[in-house]
Design an enzyme around this catalytic site. Structure first.
Site, PDB file in Angstrom:
ATOM      1  N   GLY A  89       0.793  -1.213   0.000  1.00 46.17           N
ATOM      2  CA  GLY A  89       0.000   0.000   0.000  1.00 46.17           C
ATOM      3  C   GLY A  89       0.826   1.263   0.000  1.00 46.17           C
TER       4      GLY A  89
ATOM      5  N   ASP B 100      -1.737  -0.746  10.288  1.00 51.95           N
ATOM      6  CA  ASP B 100      -1.849  -1.310  11.634  1.00 51.95           C
ATOM      7  C   ASP B 100      -3.109  -2.163  11.764  1.00 51.95           C
ATOM      8  OD1 ASP B 100       0.531  -0.085  12.631  1.00 51.95           O
ATOM      9  OD2 ASP B 100      -0.549   1.802  12.785  1.00 51.95           O
TER      10      ASP B 100
ATOM     11  N   GLN C 197      -2.537  -5.391   9.882  1.00 53.06           N
ATOM     12  CA  GLN C 197      -1.678  -6.318  10.615  1.00 53.06           C
ATOM     13  C   GLN C 197      -2.470  -7.094  11.656  1.00 53.06           C
ATOM     14  OE1 GLN C 197       1.761  -4.361  12.268  1.00 53.06           O
ATOM     15  NE2 GLN C 197       2.492  -3.626  10.288  1.00 53.06           N
TER      16      GLN C 197
ATOM     17  N   HIS D 182       6.999   0.225  11.925  1.00 55.93           N
ATOM     18  CA  HIS D 182       6.216   0.990  12.881  1.00 55.93           C
ATOM     19  C   HIS D 182       6.111   0.151  14.142  1.00 55.93           C
ATOM     20  CE1 HIS D 182       3.542   3.990  14.279  1.00 55.93           C
ATOM     21  NE2 HIS D 182       2.395   3.502  13.857  1.00 55.93           N
TER      22      HIS D 182
ATOM     23  N   GLU E  42       2.667  12.746  13.788  1.00 61.09           N
ATOM     24  CA  GLU E  42       1.628  12.722  12.756  1.00 61.09           C
ATOM     25  C   GLU E  42       0.423  13.565  13.156  1.00 61.09           C
ATOM     26  OE1 GLU E  42       2.630   8.229  11.086  1.00 61.09           O
ATOM     27  OE2 GLU E  42       1.014   8.552  12.548  1.00 61.09           O
TER      28      GLU E  42
ATOM     29  N   GLU F 239      -0.223  33.400   1.233  1.00 62.04           N
ATOM     30  CA  GLU F 239       0.371  33.862   2.494  1.00 62.04           C
ATOM     31  C   GLU F 239       0.256  32.821   3.612  1.00 62.04           C
ATOM     32  OE1 GLU F 239       2.249  36.315   2.799  1.00 62.04           O
ATOM     33  OE2 GLU F 239       1.814  37.506   1.020  1.00 62.04           O
TER      34      GLU F 239
END
Length: 356
Positions: free
Chosen positions: A39, A100, A103, A124, A212, A244
């Site tokens: 992925g 995650d 898994q 991870h 994150e 800006e």
């Protein structure tokens, strides 16, 4: 290992000079590396490892979009591309690069094939650190290691193709063979790390989840929206407000920070900008410090892991995610951004991704 002074603290890091690709290849010359998941990190790490000369196979669900994506990248069914369980059986190093939630769902079918002497690799620390929630408990007779590039899979691949690299952390959770650390470093070098710094699984996931949700993604997105909203409410046009708020930061100022630090960026701006930034950064730190402390405690308590598992495991998660991203994409802020990006002189020659 090289000792580097990081702001007054000496840390040991592994560089390509002391651990060259030739050494990494020699360390892993008898290994079959099975990439499970295609992925985000899977394509980048597998392609980088393949290009560097390692023995790679890919495990994916046959008939899925990612199976077709793997074929498009040159993986051959029955030779270097297999269904997931077959790849795990064939591999001696299992790079577990699913999401995650993925898994957690797949671990019961993976664990029986994690036989003595194999190596389980993560990018991870989530699954191992929050094992009470994930159920991921490896057998005692396998190595469990981590190499975590500090960037998205897209960046890992892009920088590799540009002859550069991205920094990565490495860690050992379980050393059954006595060689787990060397394997972790070799794999980190193999996937394209510029240098590697040591951590542990818990620290990796705590810092990663904080980053994150904080400055890397969540906080910066929220700050963009807040400033843009204020400027628009005071009569500024969308193009001016976006330039800006976002464009000048990403295209002009952050590259200077990346090149030579925050102080150097300040030194290359007007005195008016310097003075205002130095004065107001204290107010922003005071305003956000309590939020970051709250965030870290939410990570450390397992609350963020719980929400991630519960939300991302729902069958309609991808559909709801698509709706959330559509809302972001179609907001005035990011519609203005799309128009601004289209006007960049170099836009026509830049591809959105090198691994899609």
């Amino acid at each position: 290992m090289a000792k580097i002074n990081f702001g007054g603290t000496l840390e040991e890091v592994v560089t390509r000079e002391e651990f060259p690709m030739e050494k990494a290849l020699d360390v892993l010359k008898k290994e079959t590396i099975a990439i499970i998941g295609y992925g985000v990190q899977g394509p980048a790490q597998s392609l980088n490892l393949r290009d560097n000369g390692f023995n790679i196979i890919v495990g994916q669900r046959q008939g899925s979009k990612t199976w077709d994506k793997a074929i498009a990248h040159g993986w051959i069914p029955g030779e270097t591309l297999f269904d997931i369980e077959e790849a795990v059986k064939r591999g001696t190093i299992i790079q577990f690069l699913l999401s995650d939630a993925g898994q957690i769902a797949l671990w019961p079918s993976i664990k029986p094939h994690m036989t003595a002497g194999k190596t389980l690799y993560f990018s991870h620390g989530f699954g191992i650190t929050f094992k009470e929630q994930t159920g991921i408990v490896p057998p005692a007779d396998v190595d469990v290691i981590l190499a975590a590039p500090k960037g998205s899979g897209t960046s890992v691949r892009r920088l590799f193709l540009q002859g550069k690299g991205i920094n990565a952390s490495y860690a050992v959770f379980q050393d059954a063979s006595g060689h787990a650390k060397t394997k972790a470093i070799a794999l980190g070098i193999g996937v394209g790390a510029g240098y590697l710094f040591e951590t542990d699984f818990k620290k990796e996931v705590y810092s990663d989840l904080t980053g994150e949700r904080g400055t890397l993604m969540g906080a910066i997105a929220g700050i963009f929206e807040a400033q843009y909203e204020v400027l628009r409410s005071k009569g500024h046009t969308p193009s001016e407000a976006f330039n800006e708020t976002v464009e000048e930061l990403t295209q002009s100022l952050m590259p200077l920070v990346a090149e030579n630090g925050m102080d150097w960026m300040y030194a290359n701006c007007s005195t008016t900008a310097q003075r205002g930034a130095l004065d107001w950064k204290k107010k922003f730190k005071a305003a956000t410090l309590p939020v970051f402390k709250e965030l870290y405690e939410s990570v450390a308590s397992g609350a963020e892991a719980k929400r991630t598992i519960e939300t991302c495991s729902k069958p309609d998660y991808r559909e709801k995610l698509a709706e959330e991203l559509k809302e972001v994409r179609e907001s005035e802020l990011w519609q203005a951004g799309a128009a601004v990006r289209a006007l960049r002189p170099e836009k026509a020659s830049v591809e959105a991704s090198m691994i899609n």
